[in-house]
Design a protein around this motif. Sequence first.
Motif, short mmCIF file in Angstrom:
data_model
loop_
_atom_site.label_atom_id
_atom_site.label_comp_id
_atom_site.label_asym_id
_atom_site.label_seq_id
_atom_site.Cartn_x
_atom_site.Cartn_y
_atom_site.Cartn_z
N CYS A 1 1.67 0.00 -7.98
CA CYS A 1 0.57 0.18 -7.03
C CYS A 1 -0.35 -1.02 -7.02
O CYS A 1 -0.52 -1.71 -8.03
CB CYS A 1 -0.25 1.43 -7.37
N ASP B 1 -4.77 1.20 -4.82
CA ASP B 1 -3.95 2.39 -5.00
C ASP B 1 -3.97 2.89 -6.44
O ASP B 1 -3.73 4.08 -6.69
CB ASP B 1 -2.51 2.13 -4.56
N LYS B 2 -4.22 2.00 -7.40
CA LYS B 2 -4.35 2.45 -8.78
C LYS B 2 -5.50 3.43 -8.90
O LYS B 2 -5.37 4.49 -9.53
CB LYS B 2 -4.59 1.26 -9.71
N GLY C 1 -4.55 6.60 -7.12
CA GLY C 1 -3.55 7.31 -7.89
C GLY C 1 -4.13 8.02 -9.10
O GLY C 1 -3.76 9.15 -9.42
N LEU D 1 1.75 8.86 -3.41
CA LEU D 1 0.86 8.97 -4.55
C LEU D 1 0.80 10.42 -5.06
O LEU D 1 0.72 10.65 -6.27
CB LEU D 1 -0.54 8.49 -4.17
N LYS E 1 0.84 -1.19 0.00
CA LYS E 1 0.00 0.00 0.00
C LYS E 1 0.88 1.24 0.00
O LYS E 1 1.80 1.37 0.80
CB LYS E 1 -0.91 0.00 1.22
N ARG E 2 0.60 2.15 -0.90
CA ARG E 2 1.37 3.38 -1.01
C ARG E 2 0.74 4.48 -0.16
O ARG E 2 -0.48 4.61 -0.10
CB ARG E 2 1.45 3.85 -2.46
#
Length: 560
Positions: free
Chosen positions: A199, A203-204, A207, A63, A57-58
């Motif tokens: 990601c 997260d995509k 982002g 991000l 996980k970012r």
Amino acid sequence: MTLLSEDQSARPQPCRVPEPAKCAGSSYRDSKNLSGSKDYFVDSAEGSVFGAAEPPKRSLGRLILHGLVMFGREFCYAVEGAFVTPVLLSVGLPRSMYSLVWLISPILGFLLQPVIGSASDHCRSPWGRRRPYILTLGLLMLVGLTLFLNGDLVISALIADRSARQTWAIAVVMLGVVLFDFAADFIDGPIKAYLFDVCSYQDKERGLHYHALLTGLGGAFGYLVGAMDWGHTVLGQLLGSEYQVIYFFSALTWSVFLTVHLFSIPEQPLDKVAARGPSALSALRQLVSQRNSYGTLGKEAKDPPLLPVPDIRTRSFSALGEAKQPNKEARERMTLKSLLKAIISMPNHYRFLCISHLLGWTAFLCNMLFFTDFMGQIVYKGNPYAEHNSTAYVTYERGVEIGCWGLCINAVSSALFSYVQRSLLPYLGLKGLYFMGYFVFGLGTGLIGLFPNVIATLVLCSVFGVMSSTLYTIPFNLIAEYQREEEEEMNRRGGGEAARGTGVDCAALTCMVQLAQILVGAGLGTLVNAVGSVVVVVLSASTVSLLGCVFIALFIRYVE
């Protein structure tokens, strides 16, 4: 500091799975775990075949740092969109040719974009797969911006003859526009693929929303800089002219944010994938060698796998495409012919998405590329061909400045709508949001063309942002959903099918931007010349956008 803390991907992330087959993209602790233990732990440190079953996980900071490149790109795009037509007309380019400047770059882009996307899928640079391409294209953007905004000034200083000066000024400015546009369009695919690679699925989506938000903010600041009268300021007198001030801000913004983006999230070099040894590669070969599909190039050697891999949650589709050709001989089998064949044979839902994207960008570019010229000539009734010290030309410049304010409103509304989208998504779904963006834009531009009033036009500029946010997020969200569905289907079937590279998918979609520019560049100048008024540009945008609504309703696949 949280924002710049060490990335989580640099630390091993253990993955607990109930069966060996459930985590094929991993390195097992020892052979005893494969046969005699109920629980298995996999080391997902950097250097494994896929890096991890799922990327870590970012953080919000990572991000945002990754998305800042979109702020800089859109800032420069705003400067180009606002001033390219006025600059070209002011250096003497005939009206019948002013849309042809958009032809060269998109033709090259349409032909080469898939190659760039696939090449980035297979790039073996130690710095990663996407970042070398992003850096190269970013530098080309900077060179193009320099020629575009400074070409007339440089040529005027070097050449005294007025006729020769005009010819050279047109050539240099056009070269700058083509080079900038070429690089700015190309860079979008590697940026999106970079995001997808590093990601997780959740997260995509986050982002992409941050990309849309920063895109809107970048455009807003770019148009705001263009809307200000810098010629009578201290900075304008110091740097020489208004265009040099705008160039200073654009070059500084792009250089800083491109650098931040390149160091935001580390990539895993492809060489580390191949260096894991024959057992990991053999497991991959079972997954990717059985048959070809859209986006796969050639077949892998049928080496017997050491481990069964009926189910896998891959890091990204591009990782599969890259690992399937670990040696030089395999990479040499990737040709332009096989790549184009892969794109042509795409599934219908991808093809329909590309067509709708083409319609959307055609409508959007019709309006955006010539909007400031429309404001100067139609709304303010100025003349770009008049002497630069005449009232008609000053009136035209005033219209261009007000047009920049309108485009600034567009950029702010784009940033705001990127968040409204998240609230509307549970109610409308991706297809509903897609339809709404096209419909609102088509209706708004139609009203602007029919009633070219200053106040009404500025108010309706907010609908441009709805379309902008839609084009930058919804199609890529649909690609992510389609890939997720296909990945789950592969898992249900036992993981025996080859997957497509993310770079190929993103490149196929962004090719439509170049094709839209070709259509606009080839047809709009002729249309304006035939009608005798630039009002036709906004009416054309409205018509194409409403046609896109119909296409979306009939052909775009609904995603749960």
